[in-house]
Scaffold this motif. Sequence first.
Motif, PDB file in Angstrom:
ATOM      1  N   MET A  59       5.999  33.646 -12.161  1.00  0.00           N
ATOM      2  CA  MET A  59       5.915  32.575 -13.120  1.00  0.00           C
ATOM      3  C   MET A  59       5.090  33.084 -14.303  1.00  0.00           C
ATOM      4  SD  MET A  59       4.808  28.648 -12.217  1.00  0.00           S
ATOM      5  CE  MET A  59       5.915  28.453 -10.835  1.00  0.00           C
ATOM      6  N   GLU A  60       5.611  32.941 -15.494  1.00  0.00           N
ATOM      7  CA  GLU A  60       4.909  33.394 -16.683  1.00  0.00           C
ATOM      8  C   GLU A  60       4.342  32.201 -17.443  1.00  0.00           C
ATOM      9  OE1 GLU A  60       5.834  35.890 -20.733  1.00  0.00           O
ATOM     10  OE2 GLU A  60       6.963  36.359 -18.918  1.00  0.00           O
ATOM     11  N   LEU A  61       3.043  32.236 -17.702  1.00  0.00           N
ATOM     12  CA  LEU A  61       2.399  31.138 -18.410  1.00  0.00           C
ATOM     13  C   LEU A  61       2.839  31.117 -19.871  1.00  0.00           C
ATOM     14  CD1 LEU A  61      -1.253  31.422 -17.040  1.00  0.00           C
ATOM     15  CD2 LEU A  61       0.712  30.293 -16.027  1.00  0.00           C
ATOM     16  N   LYS A  62       3.113  29.918 -20.385  1.00  0.00           N
ATOM     17  CA  LYS A  62       3.546  29.761 -21.773  1.00  0.00           C
ATOM     18  C   LYS A  62       2.371  29.498 -22.711  1.00  0.00           C
ATOM     19  CE  LYS A  62       8.019  27.816 -20.488  1.00  0.00           C
ATOM     20  NZ  LYS A  62       8.902  26.635 -20.593  1.00  0.00           N
ATOM     21  N   HIS A  63       1.341  28.826 -22.203  1.00  0.00           N
ATOM     22  CA  HIS A  63       0.194  28.452 -23.022  1.00  0.00           C
ATOM     23  C   HIS A  63      -0.995  28.124 -22.128  1.00  0.00           C
ATOM     24  CE1 HIS A  63       1.132  24.297 -21.914  1.00  0.00           C
ATOM     25  NE2 HIS A  63       2.387  24.575 -22.230  1.00  0.00           N
ATOM     26  N   ASP A  64      -2.138  27.861 -22.747  1.00  0.00           N
ATOM     27  CA  ASP A  64      -3.350  27.494 -22.013  1.00  0.00           C
ATOM     28  C   ASP A  64      -3.171  26.129 -21.364  1.00  0.00           C
ATOM     29  OD1 ASP A  64      -4.130  29.693 -23.443  1.00  0.00           O
ATOM     30  OD2 ASP A  64      -5.851  28.745 -24.389  1.00  0.00           O
ATOM     31  N   ALA A  65      -3.857  25.923 -20.249  1.00  0.00           N
ATOM     32  CA  ALA A  65      -3.840  24.615 -19.586  1.00  0.00           C
ATOM     33  C   ALA A  65      -5.114  24.451 -18.761  1.00  0.00           C
ATOM     34  CB  ALA A  65      -2.610  24.476 -18.698  1.00  0.00           C
ATOM     35  N   VAL A  66      -5.441  23.194 -18.501  1.00  0.00           N
ATOM     36  CA  VAL A  66      -6.661  22.851 -17.768  1.00  0.00           C
ATOM     37  C   VAL A  66      -6.332  21.796 -16.717  1.00  0.00           C
ATOM     38  CG1 VAL A  66      -8.978  21.873 -17.998  1.00  0.00           C
ATOM     39  CG2 VAL A  66      -8.045  23.281 -19.825  1.00  0.00           C
ATOM     40  N   ALA A  67      -7.071  21.847 -15.604  1.00  0.00           N
ATOM     41  CA  ALA A  67      -6.974  20.804 -14.573  1.00  0.00           C
ATOM     42  C   ALA A  67      -8.332  20.639 -13.928  1.00  0.00           C
ATOM     43  CB  ALA A  67      -5.933  21.185 -13.520  1.00  0.00           C
ATOM     44  N   GLY A  68      -8.656  19.406 -13.582  1.00  0.00           N
ATOM     45  CA  GLY A  68      -9.897  19.127 -12.879  1.00  0.00           C
ATOM     46  C   GLY A  68     -10.997  18.605 -13.774  1.00  0.00           C
ATOM     47  N   THR A  69     -12.198  18.484 -13.192  1.00  0.00           N
ATOM     48  CA  THR A  69     -13.367  17.974 -13.914  1.00  0.00           C
ATOM     49  C   THR A  69     -14.596  18.778 -13.512  1.00  0.00           C
ATOM     50  OG1 THR A  69     -14.125  16.408 -12.220  1.00  0.00           O
ATOM     51  CG2 THR A  69     -12.393  15.630 -13.724  1.00  0.00           C
TER      52      THR A  69
END
Length: 97
Positions: free
Chosen positions: A1-11
């Motif tokens: 799987m190739e990442l397309k852009h930045d991402a965030v999850a969680g706190t």
Amino acid sequence: MELKHDAVAGTLESSDALVRVEPAEDLQVEIESSVMVQFGRQINETVREVLKDLEVEKAKVKVQDKGALECTLKARVETAVFRAVDQTSNLPWGSKL
């Protein structure tokens, strides 16, 4: 799987983790944890296992752990990766692909 852009999850709440992923030339995992001495190795192994299961080979991953359980950490990494590839349906939560 190739990442397309930045991402965030969680706190950054207690018993959670904030996971940031972004595209990179290789795989880099950076971990900050309030329980690094006791569980740092296990946290690293868990993050890398999820990335391997999702076939992510090129990413910069930063984990800011506040004592998250392993299942929470896995869910945060999966969510960040799915967000980074814009996958919003047919999500294979917790399963090996």
